[in-house]
Design an enzyme around this catalytic site. Structure first.
Site, PDB file in Angstrom:
ATOM      1  N   SER A  46       0.912  -1.091   0.306  1.00  0.00           N
ATOM      2  CA  SER A  46      -0.033  -0.031   0.321  1.00  0.00           C
ATOM      3  C   SER A  46       1.166   1.031   0.147  1.00  0.00           C
ATOM      4  O   SER A  46       2.343   0.619   0.583  1.00  0.00           O
ATOM      5  CB  SER A  46      -0.841   0.108   1.777  1.00  0.00           C
ATOM      6  OG  SER A  46      -0.684   0.110   2.037  1.00  0.00           O
ATOM      7  N   ASP A  79      -1.935  -0.911  -3.581  1.00  0.00           N
ATOM      8  CA  ASP A  79      -2.717  -1.205  -2.673  1.00  0.00           C
ATOM      9  C   ASP A  79      -2.820   0.595  -2.484  1.00  0.00           C
ATOM     10  O   ASP A  79      -2.389   0.842  -2.280  1.00  0.00           O
ATOM     11  CB  ASP A  79      -3.048  -2.051  -1.964  1.00  0.00           C
ATOM     12  CG  ASP A  79      -4.235  -2.258  -0.922  1.00  0.00           C
ATOM     13  OD1 ASP A  79      -5.456  -2.193  -1.603  1.00  0.00           O
ATOM     14  OD2 ASP A  79      -4.533  -2.742   0.239  1.00  0.00           O
ATOM     15  N   HIS A 173     -12.281  -1.575   6.662  1.00  0.00           N
ATOM     16  CA  HIS A 173     -10.947  -1.684   6.880  1.00  0.00           C
ATOM     17  C   HIS A 173     -11.052  -2.226   8.282  1.00  0.00           C
ATOM     18  O   HIS A 173     -11.061  -1.700   9.093  1.00  0.00           O
ATOM     19  CB  HIS A 173     -10.041  -0.296   5.948  1.00  0.00           C
ATOM     20  CG  HIS A 173     -10.518  -0.655   4.867  1.00  0.00           C
ATOM     21  ND1 HIS A 173     -10.979   0.583   3.699  1.00  0.00           N
ATOM     22  CD2 HIS A 173     -10.031  -1.432   3.490  1.00  0.00           C
ATOM     23  CE1 HIS A 173     -10.475   0.278   2.758  1.00  0.00           C
ATOM     24  NE2 HIS A 173      -9.917  -0.860   2.426  1.00  0.00           N
ATOM     25  N   THR A 226      -4.993  -6.642   7.927  1.00  0.00           N
ATOM     26  CA  THR A 226      -5.073  -7.027   9.467  1.00  0.00           C
ATOM     27  C   THR A 226      -5.088  -7.693  10.806  1.00  0.00           C
ATOM     28  O   THR A 226      -4.938  -8.236  11.070  1.00  0.00           O
ATOM     29  CB  THR A 226      -6.591  -5.776   9.864  1.00  0.00           C
ATOM     30  OG1 THR A 226      -6.371  -4.388   9.317  1.00  0.00           O
ATOM     31  CG2 THR A 226      -6.274  -5.700  11.209  1.00  0.00           C
TER      32      THR A 226
END
Length: 274
Positions: A46, A79, A173, A226
């Site tokens: 990311s 990402d 998220h 996560t």
């Protein structure tokens, strides 16, 4: 095996698991777990991970090398990129897919910027994913309670030319508990109307049963970050609690890497098995 594009994986499998890389141990664990399971995988880096390392190239080059030397099909994906310059850097480094995220902007601005990045990605023959977000919403498409309109999604894909679309169907998220409630009717409607693969972000908060059901209802790319971080961190805590004198980072990071690899094996099988 050479680096494989995300669209090639999706052409050969009903769904693919995509896991985020923060440290090198993440990339190693993901490749190890997916190889043991015998299914392809997407390694995602990311914009936030690039900021953490101070630059994209160091973690990207190591991840790309792991992908290129793997015995399974591996795609390396940028990402949640919000910067066009980061997209250009990823394309120059050889990423095989990109996710450009303008979902926190209003609809018109999202379309305009995403269409420009889509044209750039096509020039490099790279698969582009985008996110259709809440209009003006700070958290984009995956703010709690937000849902993607199928008709708006169809229009967005037509106007931007993107190859994959992250849609809001009930996940969020950074969830540390797997308690999200997905709208499977909406997933089915989106699958039937939207002409590109659908992507489920925030899958860390989705139960095993609902992940499998999401795939069966039409989700093609399942993003998880996560959940693996929770397991990684828990393993490190246990290692250090068990031996307060431990100072060799390879011991506790290696143990955490093994834990993540085992979970990746389980999840890629859940997601990609026929």
């Amino acid at each position: 095996m050479p680096l494989v594009s995300t669209d090639k994986i999706l052409a050969e499998h009903s769904a693919v698991a995509a896991f985020n890389v923060i440290q090198l141990e993440h990339a190693e664990a993901i490749v190890q777990g997916a190889t043991a399971a015998g299914f392809p995988v997407v390694l995602q880096i990311s914009e936030n991970a690039a900021k953490y390392h101070g630059a994209l190239a160091p973690i990207a080059l190591a991840t790309l090398e792991l992908a290129r030397t793997a015995s399974i099909a591996v795609s390396v994906h940028l990402d949640h990129a919000e910067s066009e310059s980061l997209v250009e850097e990823a394309l120059a480094l050889g990423f095989s897919s990109i996710m450009f995220d303008a979902s926190t902007l209003d609809y018109a601005a999202n379309v305009q910027r995403t269409a420009a990045v889509s044209a750039l990605a096509r020039q490099h023959d790279v698969w582009l994913e985008a996110e259709l977000g809440e209009i003006g919403g700070k958290d984009g498409a995956h703010a709690p309670g937000v849902r993607t309109s199928p008709d708006e999604a169809v229009e967005f894909v037509r106007l931007t030319g993107v190859d994959g679309l992250a849609v809001a169907v009930g996940s969020s998220h950074a969830m540390t508990e797997r308690s999200a409630s997905l709208d499977f009717g909406l997933i089915t409607e989106l699958k039937n109307k939207v002409p590109v693969p659908l992507v489920l972000h925030g899958s860390s908060g989705v139960s095993d049963a609902d992940i499998r059901s999401a795939v069966e209802h039409g989700m093609r790319k399942i993003n998880i970050a996560t959940h693996l971080n929770v397991l990684f961190t828990d393993s490190v805590r246990k290692s250090l609690d068990a031996d307060p004198a431990m100072v060799d980072t390879r011991k506790y990071l290696g143990a955490a890497r093994d834990v993540v690899a085992a979970e990746v094996h389980r999840l890629v099988t859940l997601i990609s098995a026929p």
